[in-house]
Design a protein around this motif. Sequence first.
Motif, PDB file in Angstrom:
ATOM      1  N   LYS A   1      -0.552  14.578  -0.768  1.00  0.00           N
ATOM      2  CA  LYS A   1      -1.405  14.427  -2.028  1.00  0.00           C
ATOM      3  C   LYS A   1      -0.964  12.911  -2.695  1.00  0.00           C
ATOM      4  CE  LYS A   1      -2.510  19.119  -3.330  1.00  0.00           C
ATOM      5  NZ  LYS A   1      -2.066  20.005  -4.572  1.00  0.00           N
ATOM      6  N   LEU A   2      -1.756  12.152  -3.194  1.00  0.00           N
ATOM      7  CA  LEU A   2      -1.416  11.166  -3.893  1.00  0.00           C
ATOM      8  C   LEU A   2      -0.532  11.427  -5.069  1.00  0.00           C
ATOM      9  CD1 LEU A   2      -4.744   9.121  -4.487  1.00  0.00           C
ATOM     10  CD2 LEU A   2      -2.734   8.240  -3.628  1.00  0.00           C
ATOM     11  N   GLU A   3      -0.578  12.648  -5.744  1.00  0.00           N
ATOM     12  CA  GLU A   3       0.134  13.025  -6.817  1.00  0.00           C
ATOM     13  C   GLU A   3       1.418  13.189  -6.271  1.00  0.00           C
ATOM     14  OE1 GLU A   3      -1.539  15.980  -8.746  1.00  0.00           O
ATOM     15  OE2 GLU A   3      -0.808  17.475  -7.314  1.00  0.00           O
ATOM     16  N   ASP A   4       1.950  13.198  -5.141  1.00  0.00           N
ATOM     17  CA  ASP A   4       3.244  13.598  -4.557  1.00  0.00           C
ATOM     18  C   ASP A   4       3.915  12.446  -3.908  1.00  0.00           C
ATOM     19  OD1 ASP A   4       2.831  16.310  -5.437  1.00  0.00           O
ATOM     20  OD2 ASP A   4       1.963  16.930  -3.246  1.00  0.00           O
ATOM     21  N   TRP A   5       2.886  11.355  -3.603  1.00  0.00           N
ATOM     22  CA  TRP A   5       3.652  10.305  -2.697  1.00  0.00           C
ATOM     23  C   TRP A   5       4.790   9.868  -3.437  1.00  0.00           C
ATOM     24  CZ3 TRP A   5       4.065   5.025  -3.490  1.00  0.00           C
ATOM     25  CH2 TRP A   5       4.369   4.130  -2.129  1.00  0.00           C
ATOM     26  N   GLY A   6       4.755   9.447  -4.754  1.00  0.00           N
ATOM     27  CA  GLY A   6       5.943   8.699  -5.469  1.00  0.00           C
ATOM     28  C   GLY A   6       7.296   9.503  -5.335  1.00  0.00           C
ATOM     29  N   GLU A   7       7.209  10.697  -5.757  1.00  0.00           N
ATOM     30  CA  GLU A   7       8.578  11.541  -5.509  1.00  0.00           C
ATOM     31  C   GLU A   7       8.991  11.729  -4.013  1.00  0.00           C
ATOM     32  OE1 GLU A   7      10.328  15.782  -6.811  1.00  0.00           O
ATOM     33  OE2 GLU A   7       8.116  15.296  -7.248  1.00  0.00           O
ATOM     34  N   ALA A   8       8.004  11.726  -3.082  1.00  0.00           N
ATOM     35  CA  ALA A   8       8.411  11.857  -1.803  1.00  0.00           C
ATOM     36  C   ALA A   8       8.847  10.555  -1.392  1.00  0.00           C
ATOM     37  CB  ALA A   8       7.065  12.243  -0.849  1.00  0.00           C
ATOM     38  N   THR A   9       8.704   9.405  -1.679  1.00  0.00           N
ATOM     39  CA  THR A   9       9.141   8.192  -1.391  1.00  0.00           C
ATOM     40  C   THR A   9      10.202   7.495  -1.992  1.00  0.00           C
ATOM     41  OG1 THR A   9       7.430   6.859  -2.391  1.00  0.00           O
ATOM     42  CG2 THR A   9       6.778   7.646   0.071  1.00  0.00           C
ATOM     43  N   GLY A  10      10.479   8.005  -3.211  1.00  0.00           N
ATOM     44  CA  GLY A  10      11.381   7.458  -3.989  1.00  0.00           C
ATOM     45  C   GLY A  10      11.060   6.367  -4.710  1.00  0.00           C
ATOM     46  N   GLN A  11       9.625   6.154  -5.027  1.00  0.00           N
ATOM     47  CA  GLN A  11       9.310   4.751  -5.762  1.00  0.00           C
ATOM     48  C   GLN A  11       9.784   4.567  -6.823  1.00  0.00           C
ATOM     49  OE1 GLN A  11       6.745   4.531  -8.353  1.00  0.00           O
ATOM     50  NE2 GLN A  11       6.897   2.488  -8.060  1.00  0.00           N
TER      51      GLN A  11
ATOM     52  N   ALA B   1       0.862  -1.257  -0.004  1.00  0.00           N
ATOM     53  CA  ALA B   1       0.016  -0.176  -0.013  1.00  0.00           C
ATOM     54  C   ALA B   1       0.852   1.222   0.077  1.00  0.00           C
ATOM     55  CB  ALA B   1      -0.873   0.081   1.281  1.00  0.00           C
ATOM     56  N   MET B   2       0.194   2.262  -0.376  1.00  0.00           N
ATOM     57  CA  MET B   2       0.736   3.633  -0.491  1.00  0.00           C
ATOM     58  C   MET B   2       0.428   4.243   1.103  1.00  0.00           C
ATOM     59  SD  MET B   2      -0.538   4.925  -4.037  1.00  0.00           S
ATOM     60  CE  MET B   2       0.367   6.530  -4.285  1.00  0.00           C
ATOM     61  N   ILE B   3       1.494   4.320   1.866  1.00  0.00           N
ATOM     62  CA  ILE B   3       1.256   4.914   3.267  1.00  0.00           C
ATOM     63  C   ILE B   3       1.208   6.481   3.002  1.00  0.00           C
ATOM     64  CG2 ILE B   3       1.956   4.656   5.560  1.00  0.00           C
ATOM     65  CD1 ILE B   3       3.224   1.905   4.933  1.00  0.00           C
ATOM     66  N   PRO B   4       0.283   7.229   3.595  1.00  0.00           N
ATOM     67  CA  PRO B   4       0.560   8.495   3.484  1.00  0.00           C
ATOM     68  C   PRO B   4       0.942   9.160   4.757  1.00  0.00           C
ATOM     69  CG  PRO B   4      -1.816   7.890   3.866  1.00  0.00           C
ATOM     70  CD  PRO B   4      -0.962   6.555   3.796  1.00  0.00           C
ATOM     71  N   LEU B   5       1.362  10.655   4.626  1.00  0.00           N
ATOM     72  CA  LEU B   5       1.648  11.385   5.633  1.00  0.00           C
ATOM     73  C   LEU B   5       0.318  12.255   5.659  1.00  0.00           C
ATOM     74  CD1 LEU B   5       5.236  12.506   4.961  1.00  0.00           C
ATOM     75  CD2 LEU B   5       4.468  10.741   6.614  1.00  0.00           C
ATOM     76  N   PRO B   6       0.112  12.683   6.848  1.00  0.00           N
ATOM     77  CA  PRO B   6      -0.992  13.702   6.927  1.00  0.00           C
ATOM     78  C   PRO B   6      -1.010  14.862   5.988  1.00  0.00           C
ATOM     79  CG  PRO B   6      -0.196  13.237   9.175  1.00  0.00           C
ATOM     80  CD  PRO B   6       0.801  12.448   8.239  1.00  0.00           C
ATOM     81  N   GLY B   7      -2.097  15.127   5.256  1.00  0.00           N
ATOM     82  CA  GLY B   7      -2.072  16.143   4.169  1.00  0.00           C
ATOM     83  C   GLY B   7      -1.472  15.841   3.050  1.00  0.00           C
TER      84      GLY B   7
END
Length: 234
Positions: A109-119, A101-107
């Motif tokens: 965006k889905l569109e930012d998750w890949g770059e933020a995590t280095g996927q 799963a995509m584990i989010p941080l509070p607030g």
Amino acid sequence: MTVERTNLGRMTTFVLIPGGGGDAWYWHLVEAELTRRGHDVVNVDLPADDEKAGLREYADVVDAAVGERTDPILVALSMGGFTAAMVAARRPVSAIVFVNAMIPLPGEKLEDWGEATGQSAAQREQSVREGRDPDADFDLRAAFFHDVPADLTEYALSHDRDQSERAFGDRCEFEAWPSVPIRVLAGRDDHLFPAEFQRRVAHERLGVEAELVPGGHLAPLSHPVELADRVERS
């Protein structure tokens, strides 16, 4: 969040949340297995192909499907991790289980998750290690269905539902994770979210150790019984 409890031998409500496309069918084999074992299973179909629906509407649908049931266990696949976080912010839950799963941080965006995590980098590195062309065009079969039985693969691809872009710009509306057990199940052969990548994200974002399970990204289709075993122990 790391406390282990067992639900073996008693009826539990499991809420199965799908990933991109929102199709409850991806959970149908796990649903059948958990139901056979005497559990109450809520397998939710999300309006993911509706351009007017976003994360808030997905959470609305899950919340309504759960209804008056108390203290359910949320089980989220892939993109469904964002929906699970928002549902857990609205109502008491007894546990959360993330599956590839995509584990989010509070607030976030889905569109930012890949770059933020280095996927993307993690996926590329794994492709190189395992002898796949990291620059090849995206192949749905290779990324998602490489270990799924052929009949299920053909059904899924012939009934594929589009995922609207609306949800990707929405923020995940929660402030903090609830004080309940949270588990991360990572597919040992996931080509999209490599297991080591999932382990790192789980540690960084939740402070928990991801558990390896058999299968790729769509483990609910390729290894439903083994996955049901792990989910049932939540």
